[in-house]
Design a protein around this motif. Structure first.
Motif, PDB file in Angstrom:
ATOM      1  N   TRP A 326       0.804  -1.221   0.000  1.00 19.63           N
ATOM      2  CA  TRP A 326       0.000   0.000   0.000  1.00 19.63           C
ATOM      3  C   TRP A 326       0.837   1.271   0.000  1.00 19.63           C
ATOM      4  O   TRP A 326       0.289   2.378  -0.062  1.00 19.63           O
ATOM      5  N   ASN A 327       2.161   1.134   0.106  1.00 21.52           N
ATOM      6  CA  ASN A 327       3.000   2.310   0.374  1.00 21.52           C
ATOM      7  C   ASN A 327       2.894   3.398  -0.688  1.00 21.52           C
ATOM      8  O   ASN A 327       3.122   4.576  -0.394  1.00 21.52           O
ATOM      9  N   ASN A 328       2.547   3.039  -1.900  1.00 17.22           N
ATOM     10  CA  ASN A 328       2.425   4.037  -2.969  1.00 17.22           C
ATOM     11  C   ASN A 328       1.005   4.568  -3.122  1.00 17.22           C
ATOM     12  O   ASN A 328       0.755   5.436  -3.957  1.00 17.22           O
ATOM     13  N   GLU A 329       0.097   4.059  -2.315  1.00 20.84           N
ATOM     14  CA  GLU A 329      -1.278   4.551  -2.374  1.00 20.84           C
ATOM     15  C   GLU A 329      -1.415   5.832  -1.569  1.00 20.84           C
ATOM     16  O   GLU A 329      -0.602   6.133  -0.688  1.00 20.84           O
ATOM     17  N   SER A 330      -2.450   6.600  -1.906  1.00 16.98           N
ATOM     18  CA  SER A 330      -2.621   7.907  -1.272  1.00 16.98           C
ATOM     19  C   SER A 330      -3.963   7.970  -0.535  1.00 16.98           C
ATOM     20  O   SER A 330      -5.016   7.737  -1.131  1.00 16.98           O
ATOM     21  N   TYR A 331      -3.880   8.260   0.758  1.00 15.38           N
ATOM     22  CA  TYR A 331      -5.057   8.538   1.580  1.00 15.38           C
ATOM     23  C   TYR A 331      -4.796   9.879   2.253  1.00 15.38           C
ATOM     24  O   TYR A 331      -4.270   9.949   3.361  1.00 15.38           O
ATOM     25  N   LEU A 332      -5.158  10.932   1.538  1.00 15.68           N
ATOM     26  CA  LEU A 332      -4.702  12.272   1.903  1.00 15.68           C
ATOM     27  C   LEU A 332      -5.216  12.736   3.262  1.00 15.68           C
ATOM     28  O   LEU A 332      -4.490  13.394   4.011  1.00 15.68           O
ATOM     29  N   ILE A 333      -6.458  12.408   3.581  1.00 18.99           N
ATOM     30  CA  ILE A 333      -7.009  12.848   4.866  1.00 18.99           C
ATOM     31  C   ILE A 333      -6.279  12.151   6.014  1.00 18.99           C
ATOM     32  O   ILE A 333      -5.875  12.791   6.985  1.00 18.99           O
ATOM     33  N   SER A 334      -6.091  10.844   5.885  1.00 18.80           N
ATOM     34  CA  SER A 334      -5.370  10.102   6.920  1.00 18.80           C
ATOM     35  C   SER A 334      -3.942  10.617   7.068  1.00 18.80           C
ATOM     36  O   SER A 334      -3.436  10.777   8.181  1.00 18.80           O
ATOM     37  N   GLU A 335      -3.298  10.899   5.944  1.00 12.82           N
ATOM     38  CA  GLU A 335      -1.923  11.390   6.000  1.00 12.82           C
ATOM     39  C   GLU A 335      -1.856  12.738   6.702  1.00 12.82           C
ATOM     40  O   GLU A 335      -0.951  12.984   7.514  1.00 12.82           O
ATOM     41  N   GLN A 336      -2.814  13.604   6.433  1.00 12.05           N
ATOM     42  CA  GLN A 336      -2.850  14.903   7.099  1.00 12.05           C
ATOM     43  C   GLN A 336      -3.056  14.733   8.601  1.00 12.05           C
ATOM     44  O   GLN A 336      -2.364  15.354   9.417  1.00 12.05           O
ATOM     45  N   ILE A 337      -3.984  13.862   8.978  1.00 14.68           N
ATOM     46  CA  ILE A 337      -4.256  13.616  10.394  1.00 14.68           C
ATOM     47  C   ILE A 337      -3.003  13.098  11.095  1.00 14.68           C
ATOM     48  O   ILE A 337      -2.612  13.596  12.155  1.00 14.68           O
ATOM     49  N   HIS A 338      -2.365  12.112  10.511  1.00 15.27           N
ATOM     50  CA  HIS A 338      -1.197  11.506  11.144  1.00 15.27           C
ATOM     51  C   HIS A 338      -0.017  12.475  11.221  1.00 15.27           C
ATOM     52  O   HIS A 338       0.831  12.338  12.100  1.00 15.27           O
ATOM     53  N   ASP A 339       0.016  13.463  10.338  1.00 15.57           N
ATOM     54  CA  ASP A 339       1.086  14.469  10.366  1.00 15.57           C
ATOM     55  C   ASP A 339       0.824  15.566  11.389  1.00 15.57           C
ATOM     56  O   ASP A 339       1.765  16.274  11.787  1.00 15.57           O
ATOM     57  N   GLU A 340      -0.438  15.727  11.817  1.00 15.98           N
ATOM     58  CA  GLU A 340      -0.798  16.906  12.611  1.00 15.98           C
ATOM     59  C   GLU A 340      -1.264  16.619  14.032  1.00 15.98           C
ATOM     60  O   GLU A 340      -1.277  17.518  14.873  1.00 15.98           O
TER      61      GLU A 340
END
Length: 366
Positions: A326-340
């Motif tokens: 899955w590493n090349n897949e994009s889940y933008l909302i989850s990525e934003q949450i995990h970054d913030e």
């Protein structure tokens, strides 16, 4: 230093009763699957409003065993799909993979951090057999919408209630909002053991009996094995501790709510996004999670000012090496949450003075 969670202080409140419970088990001479486990199963089922509870070794096993039981009952088969939020602790997904089922990730709502029901239906295929909503941080998912979708497509609903002991949706508690639910009693949970522990709750008698057998070497009766089971049993001492702490869980939740409300009312900093709450009696505040674009900078600032925080969670499941497919897949909302996201201290023994200091330091942050 204000600790993120003072486990020693939390358990010190019940020290005398915990010692009494432990002594009771020692003196009984019965240490596995005895009276303490039987009574805890009854008491926890009653607390959740479910017909059955089965104590198991930990929260991951609880979810694994639910899915495994559905396979033994012919409801699921290898390769079937289970819908799960892309923003969750990896255990929710590991339970699916462990059963040779396929996790299908669905993005959360950016405000609640919970699976977005409006995005579930588009992910349903002929192989979908269940939805696994995660009541993350202590707030239940929108279970009316999720159950409506499940009914429409004849899907099972399996709650991940590892962080939501005592939380309500409407007039029902977590653990009684779907077909089955998995709980964790990891020491840091709102209802925490003094070691590992977990439980399954359900209203389905056949499912409960199957899980109970699977967790005990696949056996309903000693030396007779119906399934190729595992050893995943809640031990007597942990059950006795949990019986003590269950009596005080609602009080623990109320103390957490007081701190959360204080935070919500007094943190006034435009750089910080506060959590949203659907209803006053819904959230049990296992975690109080804020967001900020400069999370790492804020965490260091708080630590420099004597406040310990944690990140739940820094890496989303689809970016983990364990799921490299899955590493090349994009889940933008989850990525934003995990970054913030950043979790502030909150517990039943946190003092008003500590809460006031945390708020002041946050409000002074530029």
């Amino acid at each position: 230093m204000i600790p993120f969670l003072d486990l020693k202080g939390l358990n010190a409140q019940y020290r005398a009763e915990l010692i009494e419970a432990c002594t009771r088990v020692i003196d009984s001479g019965w240490y596995i699957q005895g009276n303490e486990c039987k009574e805890f199963d009854k008491e926890f089922a009653q607390y959740c409003g479910a017909k059955y509870a089965i104590g198991v070794a930990n929260g991951l096993d609880a979810l694994i065993l639910i899915l495994r039981a559905y396979k033994e009952l012919g409801i699921m088969n290898d390769g079937d799909e289970v819908i799960v939020p892309s923003n969750t602790y990896i255990a929710s997904i590991l339970a699916i993979s462990e059963n040779n089922l396929v996790p299908i990730l669905v993005e959360p709502n950016i405000n609640s951090y919970l699976i977005d029901p409006s995005k579930i239906e588009e992910k349903i295929t002929s192989k979908t057999k269940a939805i696994l909503p995660v009541h993350l941080y202590g707030q239940t998912c929108e279970m009316d919408k999720i159950n409506e979708i499940a009914k429409k497509y004849n899907l099972k609903v399996i709650e991940d209630s590892a962080q939501s002991h005592g939380a309500y949706f409407g007039n029902k508690r977590s653990g009684n909002l779907g077909d089955a639910s998995g709980f964790s009693f990891y020491p840091g949970k709102n209802l925490g053991a003094l070691g590992d522990g977990g439980a399954v709750t359900t209203n389905d008698e056949e499912l409960a009996q199957t899980i109970r057998a699977l967790a005990n070497y696949g056996s309903h009766k000693k030396y007779e094995n119906l399934y190729k089971g595992v050893n995943s049993r809640l031990d007597e001492i942990q059950a006795s501790f949990l019986r003590v702490k269950l009596k005080y869980l609602d009080n623990e939740i109320e103390q957490r709510r007081k701190i959360a409300n204080y935070y919500l009312e007094n943190i006034k900093n435009n750089n910080i996004i506060l959590p949203t709450v659907r209803a006053d009696d819904n959230h049990v505040w296992h975690l109080f999670v804020i967001r900020t674009a400069k999370r790492d900078e804020l965490q260091k600032y708080l630590l420099d000012n004597g406040i310990q925080t944690l990140i739940h969670y820094p890496i989303p499941p689809h970016k983990q090496v364990a799921y490299k497919e899955w590493n090349n897949e994009s889940y933008l909302i989850s990525e934003q949450i995990h970054d913030e996201v950043l979790s502030l201290p909150i517990s039943g023994v946190q003092s008003l003075e500590d809460s006031e200091k945390i708020v002041k330091v946050l409000n002074d942050y530029k």
